[in-house]
Design an enzyme around this catalytic site. Structure first.
Site, PDB file in Angstrom:
ATOM      1  N   TYR A 127       0.839  -1.218   0.000  1.00 37.26           N
ATOM      2  CA  TYR A 127       0.000   0.000   0.000  1.00 37.26           C
ATOM      3  C   TYR A 127       0.871   1.265   0.000  1.00 37.26           C
ATOM      4  O   TYR A 127       0.623   2.213  -0.744  1.00 37.26           O
ATOM      5  CB  TYR A 127      -0.894  -0.065   1.232  1.00 37.26           C
ATOM      6  CG  TYR A 127      -1.911   1.031   1.396  1.00 37.26           C
ATOM      7  CD1 TYR A 127      -3.111   1.024   0.664  1.00 37.26           C
ATOM      8  CD2 TYR A 127      -1.715   2.073   2.306  1.00 37.26           C
ATOM      9  CE1 TYR A 127      -4.057   2.016   0.840  1.00 37.26           C
ATOM     10  CE2 TYR A 127      -2.657   3.064   2.492  1.00 37.26           C
ATOM     11  CZ  TYR A 127      -3.832   3.039   1.759  1.00 37.26           C
ATOM     12  OH  TYR A 127      -4.778   4.024   1.943  1.00 37.26           O
ATOM     13  N   LYS A 151       0.914   4.094  -2.816  1.00 37.69           N
ATOM     14  CA  LYS A 151       0.540   5.472  -2.498  1.00 37.69           C
ATOM     15  C   LYS A 151       1.688   6.445  -2.790  1.00 37.69           C
ATOM     16  O   LYS A 151       1.448   7.599  -3.153  1.00 37.69           O
ATOM     17  CB  LYS A 151       0.080   5.584  -1.045  1.00 37.69           C
ATOM     18  CG  LYS A 151      -1.253   4.866  -0.766  1.00 37.69           C
ATOM     19  CD  LYS A 151      -2.340   5.286  -1.721  1.00 37.69           C
ATOM     20  CE  LYS A 151      -3.744   5.005  -1.220  1.00 37.69           C
ATOM     21  NZ  LYS A 151      -4.774   5.315  -2.239  1.00 37.69           N
TER      22      LYS A 151
HETATM   23  P1  NAP Z   1     -13.362   2.291   1.591  1.00 37.61           P
HETATM   24  O1  NAP Z   1     -14.379   2.745   2.573  1.00 37.61           O
HETATM   25  O2  NAP Z   1     -12.800   0.920   1.711  1.00 37.61           O
HETATM   26  O3  NAP Z   1     -13.944   2.509   0.114  1.00 37.61           O
HETATM   27  C1  NAP Z   1     -13.186   2.167  -1.008  1.00 37.61           C
HETATM   28  C2  NAP Z   1     -14.138   1.888  -2.158  1.00 37.61           C
HETATM   29  O4  NAP Z   1     -13.348   1.518  -3.317  1.00 37.61           O
HETATM   30  C3  NAP Z   1     -15.083   0.722  -1.874  1.00 37.61           C
HETATM   31  O5  NAP Z   1     -16.413   1.078  -2.179  1.00 37.61           O
HETATM   32  C4  NAP Z   1     -14.555  -0.364  -2.791  1.00 37.61           C
HETATM   33  O6  NAP Z   1     -15.542  -1.267  -3.287  1.00 37.61           O
HETATM   34  C5  NAP Z   1     -14.003   0.435  -3.954  1.00 37.61           C
HETATM   35  N1  NAP Z   1     -13.113  -0.350  -4.775  1.00 37.61           N
HETATM   36  C6  NAP Z   1     -12.150  -1.218  -4.365  1.00 37.61           C
HETATM   37  N2  NAP Z   1     -11.562  -1.808  -5.409  1.00 37.61           N
HETATM   38  C7  NAP Z   1     -12.158  -1.324  -6.527  1.00 37.61           C
HETATM   39  C8  NAP Z   1     -11.997  -1.563  -7.913  1.00 37.61           C
HETATM   40  N3  NAP Z   1     -11.091  -2.429  -8.380  1.00 37.61           N
HETATM   41  N4  NAP Z   1     -12.798  -0.895  -8.797  1.00 37.61           N
HETATM   42  C9  NAP Z   1     -13.730  -0.018  -8.340  1.00 37.61           C
HETATM   43  N5  NAP Z   1     -13.919   0.255  -7.029  1.00 37.61           N
HETATM   44  C10 NAP Z   1     -13.153  -0.399  -6.130  1.00 37.61           C
HETATM   45  O7  NAP Z   1     -12.077   3.263   1.597  1.00 37.61           O
HETATM   46  P2  NAP Z   1     -11.880   4.786   2.071  1.00 37.61           P
HETATM   47  O8  NAP Z   1     -11.370   4.746   3.457  1.00 37.61           O
HETATM   48  O9  NAP Z   1     -13.059   5.602   1.726  1.00 37.61           O
HETATM   49  O10 NAP Z   1     -10.630   5.182   1.156  1.00 37.61           O
HETATM   50  C11 NAP Z   1     -10.762   5.860  -0.087  1.00 37.61           C
HETATM   51  C12 NAP Z   1      -9.364   6.179  -0.617  1.00 37.61           C
HETATM   52  O11 NAP Z   1      -8.638   6.952   0.326  1.00 37.61           O
HETATM   53  C13 NAP Z   1      -8.524   4.928  -0.886  1.00 37.61           C
HETATM   54  O12 NAP Z   1      -7.712   5.127  -2.018  1.00 37.61           O
HETATM   55  C14 NAP Z   1      -7.658   4.845   0.354  1.00 37.61           C
HETATM   56  O13 NAP Z   1      -6.482   4.137   0.110  1.00 37.61           O
HETATM   57  C15 NAP Z   1      -7.430   6.308   0.644  1.00 37.61           C
HETATM   58  N6  NAP Z   1      -7.063   6.592   2.034  1.00 37.61           N
HETATM   59  C16 NAP Z   1      -7.919   6.303   3.071  1.00 37.61           C
HETATM   60  C17 NAP Z   1      -7.529   6.597   4.378  1.00 37.61           C
HETATM   61  C18 NAP Z   1      -8.406   6.302   5.575  1.00 37.61           C
HETATM   62  O14 NAP Z   1      -7.958   6.521   6.704  1.00 37.61           O
HETATM   63  N7  NAP Z   1      -9.630   5.829   5.398  1.00 37.61           N
HETATM   64  C19 NAP Z   1      -6.288   7.164   4.628  1.00 37.61           C
HETATM   65  C20 NAP Z   1      -5.455   7.442   3.563  1.00 37.61           C
HETATM   66  C21 NAP Z   1      -5.853   7.157   2.268  1.00 37.61           C
HETATM   67  P3  NAP Z   1     -15.951  -2.595  -2.454  1.00 37.61           P
HETATM   68  O15 NAP Z   1     -16.620  -2.098  -1.235  1.00 37.61           O
HETATM   69  O16 NAP Z   1     -16.890  -3.322  -3.378  1.00 37.61           O
HETATM   70  O17 NAP Z   1     -14.668  -3.311  -2.189  1.00 37.61           O
END
Ligand code: NAP
Length: 251
Positions: free
Chosen positions: A152, A156
């Site tokens: 990851y 990133k």
């Molecule tokens: P999340 O709640 O897990 O949501 C991610 C979404 O992406 C889910 O709906 C998932 O679908 C979808 N997804 C996964 N693989 C996919 C694919 N191949 N094609 C299309 N959609 C896909 O994550 P989040 O926390 O909102 O994070 C959003 C972004 O911010 C990510 O890039 C994450 O790495 C980044 N981020 C998050 C945090 C944090 O603290 N939350 C911190 C830093 C960065 P499914 O549900 O069907 O799997």
């Protein structure tokens, strides 16, 4: 709304993507809500509709080139040519290096790097044609290194290089490209991490918050707000940047 610009947000069924889709709709964009399963997009789409906005649910696996082409073509046909792309979809396959499988590595690279590449390549042609566009990539504070996240963290950090290169290539077409690196944001992703390390989400959040200077966990809307800034018409001189949105200088 028929004259509104069109934005695509990937991974917008929930979490940061859903909040971003809603915020861009509030900002006046017609929004394509892209996620793996089209049915899962319904909640985001109906929330946007109830608030008076326009949205389209699109099911696609962004790591698959054919599905990406079909999804972007469908957005262009049904909503209009996309001029904003938020590469937000993400997955975790955390493990210490010695236990990390090739599948764990490839899946994470496939969604974050290959997915952002495929989506950007497909969407940029509409932006270049229009002479205006915005791409925002979701990086992470994990790009600076994080135990258990060799895959990851690499993806990133890679997205930061991707962002800077696209900013150089696309600038002359009126397209800006920036990245946001969130810190701890309360979503299903961080809930899954808490579960994996055997902690309640409450304890896990408390531990995270103790290291955050502003003294609270991030919300999806905190990231949506930063996306809204980069996408704004008036942000046209901001490109190739990585904005850490983490309640302090770093995680
Ligand atoms: P999340 O709640 O897990 O949501 C991610 C979404 O992406 C889910 O709906 C998932 O679908 C979808 N997804 C996964 N693989 C996919 C694919 N191949 N094609 C299309 N959609 C896909 O994550 P989040 O926390 O909102 O994070 C959003 C972004 O911010 C990510 O890039 C994450 O790495 C980044 N981020 C998050 C945090 C944090 O603290 N939350 C911190 C830093 C960065 P499914 O549900 O069907 O799997």
């Amino acid at each position: 709304m028929s004259n509104s610009r069109v934005a695509i947000v990937t991974g917008a069924a929930r979490g940061i993507g859903a909040a971003t889709a809603k915020r861009l709709a509030e900002d006046g964009f017609a929004v394509a809500v892209v996620d793996l399963d089209e049915k899962q997009c319904a909640e985001t789409v109906s929330a946007i509709g109830s608030a008076g906005g326009k949205a389209l649910a699109v099911g696609a696996d962004i790591s698959d080139a054919e599905q990406v082409t079909a999804a972007v073509d469908r957005v262009a046909a049904e909503l209009g040519a996309p001029q904003v792309l938020v590469n937000n979809a993400g997955v975790l396959r955390d493990n210490m290096l010695f236990k990390m499988s090739e599948d764990d590595w490839d899946t994470v690279m496939g969604v974050h790097l290959r997915g952002s590449f495929l989506m950007s390549r497909a969407a940029q042609k509409h932006m270049v044609e229009a002479g205006w566009g915005r791409i925002v990539n979701l990086s992470s504070t994990s790009a600076l290194g994080n135990r258990g996240q060799a895959n990851y963290s690499t993806a990133k950090a890679g997205l930061q290089g991707f962002t800077k290169t696209l900013a150089i290539e696309l600038g002359k077409f009126g397209v800006t490209v920036n990245a946001i690196a969130p810190g701890f944001i309360a979503t299903d992703m961080t809930k899954a991490t808490a579960e994996r390390v055997g902690m309640s989400f409450e304890d896990f959040s408390k531990a995270a918050v103790s290291a955050i200077p502003v003294g609270r966990a991030g919300k999806p809307e905190d990231i949506a707000n930063a996306v809204s800034f980069f996408v704004d018409e008036r942000s046209s001189f901001v490109s190739g940047q990585v904005l850490y949105v983490a309640g302090g200088p770093k995680a």
